[in-house]
Scaffold this motif. Sequence first.
Motif, PDB file in Angstrom:
ATOM      1  N   SER A 102       0.809  -1.219   0.000  1.00 32.47           N
ATOM      2  CA  SER A 102       0.000   0.000   0.000  1.00 32.47           C
ATOM      3  C   SER A 102       0.841   1.267   0.000  1.00 32.47           C
ATOM      4  N   VAL A 103       0.247   2.327  -0.548  1.00 32.92           N
ATOM      5  CA  VAL A 103       0.858   3.652  -0.515  1.00 32.92           C
ATOM      6  C   VAL A 103      -0.218   4.663  -0.111  1.00 32.92           C
ATOM      7  N   PHE A 104       0.222   5.840   0.287  1.00 32.73           N
ATOM      8  CA  PHE A 104      -0.710   6.909   0.638  1.00 32.73           C
ATOM      9  C   PHE A 104      -0.645   7.955  -0.468  1.00 32.73           C
ATOM     10  N   ALA A 105      -1.683   7.992  -1.320  1.00 35.29           N
ATOM     11  CA  ALA A 105      -1.649   8.881  -2.485  1.00 35.29           C
ATOM     12  C   ALA A 105      -3.059   9.128  -3.008  1.00 35.29           C
ATOM     13  N   ASP A 106      -3.173  10.093  -3.902  1.00 39.01           N
ATOM     14  CA  ASP A 106      -4.436  10.365  -4.583  1.00 39.01           C
ATOM     15  C   ASP A 106      -4.640   9.303  -5.667  1.00 39.01           C
ATOM     16  N   GLU A 107      -5.805   8.688  -5.687  1.00 39.88           N
ATOM     17  CA  GLU A 107      -6.051   7.562  -6.596  1.00 39.88           C
ATOM     18  C   GLU A 107      -5.913   7.959  -8.069  1.00 39.88           C
ATOM     19  N   LYS A 108      -6.529   9.076  -8.457  1.00 35.93           N
ATOM     20  CA  LYS A 108      -6.486   9.496  -9.864  1.00 35.93           C
ATOM     21  C   LYS A 108      -5.071   9.848 -10.279  1.00 35.93           C
ATOM     22  N   MET A 109      -4.340  10.500  -9.376  1.00 34.02           N
ATOM     23  CA  MET A 109      -2.969  10.880  -9.700  1.00 34.02           C
ATOM     24  C   MET A 109      -2.072   9.652  -9.825  1.00 34.02           C
ATOM     25  N   LEU A 110      -2.262   8.674  -8.934  1.00 35.75           N
ATOM     26  CA  LEU A 110      -1.467   7.442  -9.002  1.00 35.75           C
ATOM     27  C   LEU A 110      -1.722   6.728 -10.323  1.00 35.75           C
ATOM     28  N   LEU A 111      -2.980   6.667 -10.718  1.00 31.36           N
ATOM     29  CA  LEU A 111      -3.329   6.017 -11.982  1.00 31.36           C
ATOM     30  C   LEU A 111      -2.667   6.741 -13.161  1.00 31.36           C
ATOM     31  N   SER A 112      -2.679   8.068 -13.123  1.00 33.26           N
ATOM     32  CA  SER A 112      -2.061   8.859 -14.189  1.00 33.26           C
ATOM     33  C   SER A 112      -0.543   8.669 -14.209  1.00 33.26           C
ATOM     34  N   ILE A 113       0.068   8.592 -13.034  1.00 35.41           N
ATOM     35  CA  ILE A 113       1.516   8.382 -12.924  1.00 35.41           C
ATOM     36  C   ILE A 113       1.911   7.062 -13.594  1.00 35.41           C
ATOM     37  N   LEU A 114       1.217   5.989 -13.194  1.00 37.73           N
ATOM     38  CA  LEU A 114       1.520   4.668 -13.743  1.00 37.73           C
ATOM     39  C   LEU A 114       1.227   4.611 -15.240  1.00 37.73           C
ATOM     40  N   GLN A 115       0.090   5.193 -15.630  1.00 35.54           N
ATOM     41  CA  GLN A 115      -0.319   5.167 -17.038  1.00 35.54           C
ATOM     42  C   GLN A 115       0.727   5.854 -17.922  1.00 35.54           C
ATOM     43  N   ASN A 116       1.202   7.009 -17.471  1.00 33.67           N
ATOM     44  CA  ASN A 116       2.172   7.770 -18.261  1.00 33.67           C
ATOM     45  C   ASN A 116       3.504   7.047 -18.394  1.00 33.67           C
ATOM     46  N   ILE A 117       4.016   6.526 -17.274  1.00 32.15           N
ATOM     47  CA  ILE A 117       5.340   5.891 -17.314  1.00 32.15           C
ATOM     48  C   ILE A 117       5.305   4.584 -18.100  1.00 32.15           C
ATOM     49  N   VAL A 118       4.289   3.757 -17.861  1.00 33.16           N
ATOM     50  CA  VAL A 118       4.190   2.482 -18.574  1.00 33.16           C
ATOM     51  C   VAL A 118       3.949   2.720 -20.060  1.00 33.16           C
ATOM     52  N   SER A 119       3.080   3.679 -20.368  1.00 29.65           N
ATOM     53  CA  SER A 119       2.805   4.007 -21.774  1.00 29.65           C
ATOM     54  C   SER A 119       4.071   4.487 -22.466  1.00 29.65           C
ATOM     55  N   ASN A 120       4.836   5.298 -21.776  1.00 25.50           N
ATOM     56  CA  ASN A 120       6.097   5.806 -22.324  1.00 25.50           C
ATOM     57  C   ASN A 120       7.085   4.664 -22.554  1.00 25.50           C
ATOM     58  N   ALA A 121       7.106   3.702 -21.614  1.00 28.71           N
ATOM     59  CA  ALA A 121       7.997   2.547 -21.737  1.00 28.71           C
ATOM     60  C   ALA A 121       7.628   1.693 -22.947  1.00 28.71           C
ATOM     61  N   ILE A 122       6.326   1.551 -23.196  1.00 26.99           N
ATOM     62  CA  ILE A 122       5.864   0.770 -24.348  1.00 26.99           C
ATOM     63  C   ILE A 122       6.332   1.422 -25.655  1.00 26.99           C
ATOM     64  N   LYS A 123       6.214   2.753 -25.728  1.00 25.80           N
ATOM     65  CA  LYS A 123       6.597   3.484 -26.947  1.00 25.80           C
ATOM     66  C   LYS A 123       8.076   3.316 -27.273  1.00 25.80           C
ATOM     67  N   HIS A 124       8.895   3.138 -26.231  1.00 25.19           N
ATOM     68  CA  HIS A 124      10.338   3.088 -26.446  1.00 25.19           C
ATOM     69  C   HIS A 124      10.923   1.680 -26.320  1.00 25.19           C
ATOM     70  N   SER A 125      10.041   0.673 -26.262  1.00 18.75           N
ATOM     71  CA  SER A 125      10.521  -0.714 -26.158  1.00 18.75           C
ATOM     72  C   SER A 125      10.629  -1.365 -27.537  1.00 18.75           C
ATOM     73  N   HIS A 126      11.534  -2.320 -27.632  1.00 19.19           N
ATOM     74  CA  HIS A 126      11.683  -3.083 -28.878  1.00 19.19           C
ATOM     75  C   HIS A 126      10.613  -4.171 -28.936  1.00 19.19           C
ATOM     76  N   LYS A 127      10.311  -4.643 -30.126  1.00 18.61           N
ATOM     77  CA  LYS A 127       9.359  -5.746 -30.279  1.00 18.61           C
ATOM     78  C   LYS A 127       9.862  -6.967 -29.519  1.00 18.61           C
ATOM     79  N   GLY A 128       8.938  -7.607 -28.822  1.00 19.01           N
ATOM     80  CA  GLY A 128       9.308  -8.787 -28.050  1.00 19.01           C
ATOM     81  C   GLY A 128       9.934  -8.452 -26.705  1.00 19.01           C
ATOM     82  N   GLY A 129       9.966  -7.175 -26.337  1.00 17.93           N
ATOM     83  CA  GLY A 129      10.576  -6.770 -25.076  1.00 17.93           C
ATOM     84  C   GLY A 129       9.663  -6.995 -23.880  1.00 17.93           C
TER      85      GLY A 129
END
Length: 394
Positions: free
Chosen positions: A265-292
């Motif tokens: 568990s963490v102590f955070a705003d739910e919408k902000m946490l979702l946005s944080i994870l969404q942005n970083i993971v989405s960014n990682a997908i854009k910069h990953s190689h196929k099969g990564g």
Amino acid sequence: MSTATTTRGLKEQYVPTAEFYSQIIDSLLDYSIFTVDTDLKINSWNSGATNIFQYETDEIIGKPFEIIFTEQDKKDGIPQKEIDVARKTGRCTDIRWHLCKDGKTFFADGLVFPLKDEDDEVIGFVKILCDITAKKESEDAIKKYAKDLEDLNAHKESVLAILSHDLRSPLAGIIQGAQYLETNFDKINPELAKDLLKELHTAAVNELNMLDYLVEWTRIKYAAEAFVPTKIELVHYVKKVFDSLKETASINTINLHSEIEENCSVFADEKMLLSILQNIVSNAIKHSHKGGQITLSAKQDDGMMIVAIKDSGKGMSKKIMDKLFAPQVKSLSKSVEENKGAGIGLLLVKGFLEKNNGNIWVESEEGKGSSFYFTLPLDEPVDKTDISEKAETV
């Protein structure tokens, strides 16, 4: 009036006794006044000290002087330093946190000075202090207000700059492209028209994404009432993000893997946490190689949860990393064009994390992928700044 009469009048005047002064000292309930002997053991304690520290006289007499100091001050040797300064210079003033019987702390303005006998030998020390927590909180509130105003102005300038540069420029391109199509629709090759329409659609989508990022970023400063931090389980939000991005990841056969366990568990705003994870993971997908693979993990450290998001993608240079969380306005348009909003997306992430008392950093090497790390508190932070200061002489 004769000299004899004057002398007789002075003799008849009341001379306060030591008991009288003791009564006065004991009546000062807003001031803690006590003495310690040369072994630094408490040997007197007024009612004000009881009122402030909560120790009764019979349970504090004989206790060490350091009992009223915080653990950090004890480690730093502050009690002995105060005594040494008072012995050397005649007094020692300090403004610091002190410790009550129940473990709570308060901010105090204090003074220590030596007690001497008729031969000018030090026989003990007097400690006088008063609780100024309310004053400190008021001063801190004013400082915070001033800082918030300063940040708000900087934030406003950034928003206006992005609106005028990063949104206006692409929009002008879309308008020009649409105008060209309208004017030359009957003349141009259908395939070219199709390509232009595709480019216009992509530019419009990127423009909308940029606007969405900007709205969210602005919410950090201008919609404080929407900020509702609470105790939440990290694993559920990771699952939500993975579910929303699994189709995007599957197009390039990228595996999304979570090593985060239940009851993390963490102590955070739910919408902000979702946005944080969404942005970083989405960014990682854009910069990953196929099969990564993109892996999320978390561990506790000193009251904080450290979340790691690692990919096996392109990686980045140190020059890019240094500017990653502080992009210049002129570079945001390019980052939107190349990374579909990554520039302002990471700026948004940084802002959300700071709002939640967290932080973010990255480790990367070109050709070997990137690892983004961010922290969030495990529990609701105590809004208190430990500003214990070293004893100073006046």
